[in-house]
Design an enzyme around this catalytic site. Structure first.
Site, PDB file in Angstrom:
ATOM      1  N   ARG A 129      56.262  67.122  46.121  1.00  0.00           N
ATOM      2  CA  ARG A 129      56.147  66.288  44.922  1.00  0.00           C
ATOM      3  C   ARG A 129      55.405  65.012  45.285  1.00  0.00           C
ATOM      4  NH1 ARG A 129      60.071  65.109  39.914  1.00  0.00           N
ATOM      5  NH2 ARG A 129      58.667  63.723  38.795  1.00  0.00           N
ATOM      6  N   LEU A 135      45.311  85.393  46.909  1.00  0.00           N
ATOM      7  CA  LEU A 135      46.254  84.305  46.628  1.00  0.00           C
ATOM      8  C   LEU A 135      46.667  84.382  45.162  1.00  0.00           C
ATOM      9  CD1 LEU A 135      47.387  81.298  46.814  1.00  0.00           C
ATOM     10  CD2 LEU A 135      45.043  80.538  46.571  1.00  0.00           C
ATOM     11  N   HIS A 154      44.741  62.926  34.326  1.00  0.00           N
ATOM     12  CA  HIS A 154      44.923  64.383  34.342  1.00  0.00           C
ATOM     13  C   HIS A 154      43.621  65.070  34.765  1.00  0.00           C
ATOM     14  CE1 HIS A 154      48.830  63.773  32.733  1.00  0.00           C
ATOM     15  NE2 HIS A 154      48.448  63.465  31.517  1.00  0.00           N
ATOM     16  N   ASP A 200      52.654  64.898  40.316  1.00  0.00           N
ATOM     17  CA  ASP A 200      53.069  63.714  39.549  1.00  0.00           C
ATOM     18  C   ASP A 200      52.191  62.505  39.874  1.00  0.00           C
ATOM     19  OD1 ASP A 200      54.574  62.308  37.779  1.00  0.00           O
ATOM     20  OD2 ASP A 200      56.304  62.038  39.104  1.00  0.00           O
ATOM     21  N   GLY A 201      52.060  61.627  38.889  1.00  0.00           N
ATOM     22  CA  GLY A 201      51.389  60.347  39.117  1.00  0.00           C
ATOM     23  C   GLY A 201      50.036  60.199  38.453  1.00  0.00           C
ATOM     24  N   GLY A 231      49.356  59.609  35.324  1.00  0.00           N
ATOM     25  CA  GLY A 231      49.374  58.490  34.388  1.00  0.00           C
ATOM     26  C   GLY A 231      49.258  57.160  35.122  1.00  0.00           C
ATOM     27  N   ARG A 232      50.040  57.012  36.198  1.00  0.00           N
ATOM     28  CA  ARG A 232      50.002  55.755  36.960  1.00  0.00           C
ATOM     29  C   ARG A 232      48.645  55.533  37.612  1.00  0.00           C
ATOM     30  NH1 ARG A 232      55.219  57.186  40.099  1.00  0.00           N
ATOM     31  NH2 ARG A 232      54.965  59.072  38.830  1.00  0.00           N
ATOM     32  N   TRP A 233      48.045  56.642  38.083  1.00  0.00           N
ATOM     33  CA  TRP A 233      46.713  56.548  38.689  1.00  0.00           C
ATOM     34  C   TRP A 233      45.725  55.987  37.673  1.00  0.00           C
ATOM     35  CZ3 TRP A 233      41.857  58.409  37.679  1.00  0.00           C
ATOM     36  CH2 TRP A 233      40.936  58.404  38.732  1.00  0.00           C
ATOM     37  N   SER A 243      55.686  70.753  31.464  1.00  0.00           N
ATOM     38  CA  SER A 243      57.095  71.149  31.343  1.00  0.00           C
ATOM     39  C   SER A 243      57.490  71.299  29.874  1.00  0.00           C
ATOM     40  CB  SER A 243      57.990  70.093  32.002  1.00  0.00           C
ATOM     41  OG  SER A 243      58.017  68.926  31.202  1.00  0.00           O
ATOM     42  N   THR A 244      58.625  71.937  29.651  1.00  0.00           N
ATOM     43  CA  THR A 244      59.162  72.061  28.293  1.00  0.00           C
ATOM     44  C   THR A 244      59.272  70.665  27.661  1.00  0.00           C
ATOM     45  OG1 THR A 244      60.488  73.902  29.128  1.00  0.00           O
ATOM     46  CG2 THR A 244      61.132  72.999  27.009  1.00  0.00           C
ATOM     47  N   ARG A 301      55.532  64.319  24.649  1.00  0.00           N
ATOM     48  CA  ARG A 301      54.583  63.230  24.907  1.00  0.00           C
ATOM     49  C   ARG A 301      53.737  62.975  23.656  1.00  0.00           C
ATOM     50  NH1 ARG A 301      52.597  62.992  31.157  1.00  0.00           N
ATOM     51  NH2 ARG A 301      54.705  62.965  31.985  1.00  0.00           N
TER      52      ARG A 301
HETATM   53  C1  FPP Z   1      52.408  64.542  35.744  1.00  0.00           C
HETATM   54  O1  FPP Z   1      51.895  63.238  35.868  1.00  0.00           O
HETATM   55  C2  FPP Z   1      51.344  65.480  35.435  1.00  0.00           C
HETATM   56  C3  FPP Z   1      51.287  66.278  34.326  1.00  0.00           C
HETATM   57  C4  FPP Z   1      52.340  66.258  33.305  1.00  0.00           C
HETATM   58  C5  FPP Z   1      50.138  67.151  34.073  1.00  0.00           C
HETATM   59  C6  FPP Z   1      49.547  67.863  35.247  1.00  0.00           C
HETATM   60  C7  FPP Z   1      48.314  68.518  34.817  1.00  0.00           C
HETATM   61  C8  FPP Z   1      47.150  68.548  35.493  1.00  0.00           C
HETATM   62  C9  FPP Z   1      46.960  68.016  36.841  1.00  0.00           C
HETATM   63  C10 FPP Z   1      45.992  69.157  34.769  1.00  0.00           C
HETATM   64  C11 FPP Z   1      45.296  70.223  35.471  1.00  0.00           C
HETATM   65  C12 FPP Z   1      46.111  71.427  35.686  1.00  0.00           C
HETATM   66  C13 FPP Z   1      45.563  72.658  35.881  1.00  0.00           C
HETATM   67  C14 FPP Z   1      46.457  73.776  36.227  1.00  0.00           C
HETATM   68  C15 FPP Z   1      44.124  72.913  35.764  1.00  0.00           C
HETATM   69  P1  FPP Z   1      52.347  62.122  34.820  1.00  0.00           P
HETATM   70  O2  FPP Z   1      51.416  62.186  33.664  1.00  0.00           O
HETATM   71  O3  FPP Z   1      53.774  62.307  34.467  1.00  0.00           O
HETATM   72  O4  FPP Z   1      52.118  60.819  35.654  1.00  0.00           O
HETATM   73  P2  FPP Z   1      52.974  59.454  35.568  1.00  0.00           P
HETATM   74  O5  FPP Z   1      54.362  59.790  36.011  1.00  0.00           O
HETATM   75  O6  FPP Z   1      52.256  58.558  36.520  1.00  0.00           O
HETATM   76  O7  FPP Z   1      52.901  58.972  34.148  1.00  0.00           O
END
Ligand code: FPP
Length: 257
Positions: free
Chosen positions: A199, A142, A48, A31-32, A34-36, A76-77, A82
């Site tokens: 998380r 793995l 991402h 998670d994070g 988007g904030r990053w 996620s589902t 989004r």
């Molecule tokens: C949540 O952060 C992250 C996601 C919904 C996407 C995760 C996907 C990747 C890291 C892409 C690469 C994956 C693979 C398997 C190659 P958020 O967007 O909800 O962040 P926020 O809460 O800060 O908005």
């Protein structure tokens, strides 16, 4: 900080790890992103993309420590809701990440696996994933499990439907359904439950991830945003896990004696 100092810190973290108490399965809610991105004035997709690099770091740590299963919550589902541009950007990122990393992952003996509603994915992403799964099916160093269009409630409901079908087809009598039988109908069939869930980003919730499978997992929350995730944070989570007393409903005395 000079390089030697950084190496020293890294070594002291690594030395704290008990190699005899490594979890078999670690699950991560990444998670994070988007904030990053927002804090840098960038588009969410840039977060991402940076997050995909952290996945590689996590896989490296699993290799170093001998963790046999890594599950990441990639989509996620609920993420289908989004904005369309973010959804298609994430799907493209998935395809390009497989293209870029496949050979190395295969060489390292990583078996790729997906849990979730694969049929909901765009055709090219689904094809690419199925091919990667097929080509790596005999790897055994793995297992890398990507949760895609996945949710814990979906998984449980799907398993219930499948078990009901078995009862209707006289494959099993309802009174004989036990945990083993039920678990064999979950998306994670054959995969041990995660001992540890990590998380990132400071949020402290499960968000419809592996609801059934996390029943006795140790939870580790860190404020670090997923794109900033480092090997040191992963090692820290393992050390933290190793210092927990896992009682599974028993008393402390029962566990220590
Ligand atoms: C949540 O952060 C992250 C996601 C919904 C996407 C995760 C996907 C990747 C890291 C892409 C690469 C994956 C693979 C398997 C190659 P958020 O967007 O909800 O962040 P926020 O809460 O800060 O908005």
């Amino acid at each position: 900080m000079d390089v030697l100092h950084i190496i020293n810190i890294k070594m002291s973290i690594e030395n704290k790890i008990d190699k005899g108490k490594i979890p078999k399965h670690v699950a991560i809610i990444m998670d994070g992103n988007g904030r990053w991105a927002k804090s840098r004035g960038k588009m969410r997709l840039a977060g991402h993309q940076e997050g995909a690099k952290s996945v590689k770091k996590a896989l490296e740590v699993c290799g170093e420590l001998g963790i046999k299963y890594l599950t990441v919550y990639a989509f996620s589902t609920e993420n289908w809701n989004r904005p369309q541009a973010e959804v298609s950007g994430l799907m493209s990122l998935l395809v390009s990440s497989i293209d870029k990393e496949f050979d190395e992952m295969n060489k390292l003996g990583i078996k790729i696996h997906v849990i979730g509603e694969l049929d909901k994915l765009p055709e090219n992403a689904k094809k690419k994933l199925l091919l990667a799964i097929e080509k790596t099916k005999n790897n055994d160093k793995l297992t890398f499990i990507v949760a895609l269009s996945y949710s814990g409630r979906w998984d449980i409901l799907n398993a219930v439907k499948s078990v009901v079908k078995d009862v209707e087809n006289n494959k099993i009598d309802a009174k004989d359904i036990d945990y083993n039988y039920f678990e064999a109908h979950l998306a994670t069939v054959g995969i041990p439950d995660p001992e540890l869930l990590i998380r990132t980003s400071g949020e402290e919730r499960i968000s419809n991830f592996l609801l059934y499978q996390l029943a006795y997992s140790e939870l580790f929350f860190t404020d670090v945003l997923w794109p900033d995730f480092s090997k040191e944070v992963f090692y820290q989570a393992i050390i933290d896990y190793q210092n927990r007393e896992r009682r599974f409903g028993k008393t402390s005395e029962q566990i220590t004696n």
